[in-house]
Design an enzyme around this catalytic site. Structure first.
Site, PDB file in Angstrom:
ATOM      1  N   PRO A  20       0.847  -1.189   0.000  1.00 50.61           N
ATOM      2  CA  PRO A  20       0.000   0.000   0.000  1.00 50.61           C
ATOM      3  C   PRO A  20       0.885   1.243   0.000  1.00 50.61           C
ATOM      4  O   PRO A  20       1.815   1.340   0.815  1.00 50.61           O
ATOM      5  CB  PRO A  20      -0.772  -0.097   1.321  1.00 50.61           C
ATOM      6  CG  PRO A  20      -0.239  -1.265   2.068  1.00 50.61           C
ATOM      7  CD  PRO A  20       0.847  -1.899   1.288  1.00 50.61           C
ATOM      8  N   ALA A  22       0.179   5.361  -0.052  1.00 47.95           N
ATOM      9  CA  ALA A  22      -0.809   6.442  -0.107  1.00 47.95           C
ATOM     10  C   ALA A  22      -0.431   7.420  -1.217  1.00 47.95           C
ATOM     11  O   ALA A  22       0.719   7.833  -1.337  1.00 47.95           O
ATOM     12  CB  ALA A  22      -0.864   7.154   1.246  1.00 47.95           C
ATOM     13  N   CYS A 105       1.814   3.279  10.061  1.00 49.89           N
ATOM     14  CA  CYS A 105       1.944   4.629   9.502  1.00 49.89           C
ATOM     15  C   CYS A 105       2.609   5.559  10.525  1.00 49.89           C
ATOM     16  O   CYS A 105       2.121   5.696  11.652  1.00 49.89           O
ATOM     17  CB  CYS A 105       0.577   5.186   9.107  1.00 49.89           C
ATOM     18  SG  CYS A 105       0.752   6.806   8.334  1.00 49.89           S
TER      19      CYS A 105
HETATM   20  C1  LIG Z   1       4.713   7.858  -0.230  1.00 56.47           C
HETATM   21  C2  LIG Z   1       4.525   6.640   0.640  1.00 56.47           C
HETATM   22  C3  LIG Z   1       3.234   6.312   1.049  1.00 56.47           C
HETATM   23  C4  LIG Z   1       3.031   5.170   1.835  1.00 56.47           C
HETATM   24  N1  LIG Z   1       1.761   4.833   2.172  1.00 56.47           N
HETATM   25  C5  LIG Z   1       1.534   3.707   2.906  1.00 56.47           C
HETATM   26  C6  LIG Z   1       0.209   3.274   3.189  1.00 56.47           C
HETATM   27  O1  LIG Z   1      -0.799   3.860   2.753  1.00 56.47           O
HETATM   28  N2  LIG Z   1       0.081   2.160   3.978  1.00 56.47           N
HETATM   29  C7  LIG Z   1       1.163   1.453   4.444  1.00 56.47           C
HETATM   30  O2  LIG Z   1       0.990   0.448   5.137  1.00 56.47           O
HETATM   31  N3  LIG Z   1       2.411   1.834   4.155  1.00 56.47           N
HETATM   32  C8  LIG Z   1       2.624   2.920   3.379  1.00 56.47           C
HETATM   33  N4  LIG Z   1       3.907   3.269   3.049  1.00 56.47           N
HETATM   34  C9  LIG Z   1       5.024   2.403   3.474  1.00 56.47           C
HETATM   35  C10 LIG Z   1       5.326   1.340   2.419  1.00 56.47           C
HETATM   36  O3  LIG Z   1       4.213   0.488   2.184  1.00 56.47           O
HETATM   37  C11 LIG Z   1       6.532   0.468   2.829  1.00 56.47           C
HETATM   38  O4  LIG Z   1       6.238  -0.158   4.053  1.00 56.47           O
HETATM   39  C12 LIG Z   1       7.824   1.243   2.975  1.00 56.47           C
HETATM   40  O5  LIG Z   1       7.978   2.236   1.970  1.00 56.47           O
HETATM   41  C13 LIG Z   1       9.047   0.312   2.930  1.00 56.47           C
HETATM   42  O6  LIG Z   1       9.064  -0.427   1.733  1.00 56.47           O
HETATM   43  P1  LIG Z   1      10.045  -0.038   0.487  1.00 56.47           P
HETATM   44  O7  LIG Z   1      11.437   0.016   1.005  1.00 56.47           O
HETATM   45  O8  LIG Z   1       9.805  -1.138  -0.505  1.00 56.47           O
HETATM   46  O9  LIG Z   1       9.603   1.321   0.003  1.00 56.47           O
HETATM   47  C14 LIG Z   1       4.140   4.382   2.243  1.00 56.47           C
HETATM   48  C15 LIG Z   1       5.421   4.713   1.829  1.00 56.47           C
HETATM   49  C16 LIG Z   1       5.619   5.816   1.016  1.00 56.47           C
HETATM   50  C17 LIG Z   1       7.027   6.150   0.556  1.00 56.47           C
END
Ligand SMILES: Cc1cc2nc3c(=O)[nH]c(=O)nc-3n(C[C@H](O)[C@H](O)[C@H](O)COP(=O)(O)O)c2cc1C
Length: 344
Positions: A20, A22, A105
């Protein structure tokens, strides 16, 4: 090959999930990910259960959920049991594949004003009650929990929170390997994700810094998790899922789309946004996606600067043509652009 990963009654077609995000994982982006293939489960961005039920949430937040292809997971956030139970009931009517709960979050508004998201990691028993309420409403649809390592550097409660969630019916736990205090510069703590794996009888999905097949394999080996979840890496490379899925099956990763295909996808993505939201809103909403396209290609830095100022669809298309002229980019192409997702 290892056995397929099951989240309750739902079987993942590949042990790699789309996170997810946002503001990003909307209907159109989810369609792009789905069309590239390889993704075991795609989640929506987070949705406020209370906001949905009291009507204060903009309806765009759930655009596509009723009609788009499955599998689809919807992520809810809240701290009210009754709201989560009712939202889960509504998701049963929409026949979604999985319901995820956000306990990670770190945003001040969510943690402070709403005392939700990662704040709940301080209180494993409340997490358990919220999971149980959602499971009651979910009528057999699997419920998952997405957590961080803790609400702060000092309170790294992930194993206790995961245990409580699983005891109250969570069918899988996703762990982002950072606390809510850590910024993205802090490396993920794989050892602590491994502690969560050891603490619960349900599958654990490891998340954080997985951006390609190599980092997926490293993360799975270091944590013992059943699957990985990709967030930011998919925004620049939405075909990452098919690469990871292939390598985990023991096959070579398929080649990335050619630059001409990526350029064509950029234009189609923009056209779909404009069709959905009109112009200039669709163009303005597209800017944050556009800056992630064709990164690393000659001219991409100047493109990023310019595209963030595109005021309407005509300007947007002109900047793309000027930055990545079609005749130059066609030279780089080796496959038909028609093979790319349609962005519907
Ligand atoms: C812009 C942005 C929005 C995010 N929105 C959500 C969200 O709505 N729900 C959620 O559980 N995590 C959210 N995250 C966290 C990501 O799902 C993820 O846990 C985090 O970025 C680490 O994973 P990655 O290294 O693959 O980016 C968001 C991250 C970013 C950068």
């Amino acid at each position: 090959m290892s056995a397929p990963v099951r989240i309750g009654s739902f079987e993942l077609s590949a042990p790699v999930l789309s996170a997810p995000i946002a503001g990003f994982t909307d209907r159109i982006f989810r369609g792009i990910v789905r069309d590239f293939g390889g993704c075991g489960l795609i989640y929506t961005e987070m949705v406020s259960a209370s906001g949905w039920i009291d009507g204060s949430m903009p309806p765009e937040r759930l655009r596509g959920v009723a009609t788009e292809a499955r599998p689809l997971g919807v992520q809810l956030w809240d701290r009210e049991e009754a709201m989560l139970e009712e939202a889960a009931r509504r998701l049963v009517d929409l026949d979604v594949s999985v319901i995820d709960l956000n306990f990670g979050c770190p945003k001040k508004r969510i943690m402070g004003k709403h005392a939700a998201g990662a704040t709940l990691l301080r209180d494993p028993s409340t997490v358990g009650r919220l999971v149980a309420a959602t499971v009651r409403g979910a009528g057999g649809i699997p419920v998952t929990a997405k957590i961080r390592l803790g609400a702060s550097l000092e309170t790294r409660t992930a194993p206790a929170v995961a245990r409580s969630a699983a005891e109250h019916g969570a069918a899988a736990i996703t762990v982002h390997g950072r606390t809510a205090d850590d910024n993205y510069g802090v490396p993920c703590d794989h050892a602590m994700i491994a502690e969560v794996v050891a603490a619960v009888p349900v599958p654990v999905i490891a998340n954080g810094d997985v951006a390609d097949a190599t980092t997926a394999l490293q993360t799975l080996r270091a944590t013992g998790a059943a699957a990985v979840m990709v967030a930011r890496g998919a925004l620049t490379r939405p075909w990452v899922f098919r690469e990871i899925a292939a390598v985990l099956r023991g096959e070579p990763a398929p080649p990335p789309p050619t630059l001409a295909e990526q350029r064509a996808l950029l234009l189609r993505h923009h056209a779909a946004m404009v069709e959905q939201d009109g112009d200039p809103i669709g163009t303005i909403l597209m800017r944050k996606f556009a800056v992630r396209y064709l990164s690393g290609v000659v001219g991409s830095r100047a493109f990023r600067d310019r595209i963030t100022r595109a005021e309407n669809a005509a300007e947007f298309r002109a900047i793309v043509e000027d930055s990545f002229p079609s005749d130059w980019i066609e030279d780089q192409a080796s496959a038909a652009v028609d093979q790319l997702p349609a962005c519907g």
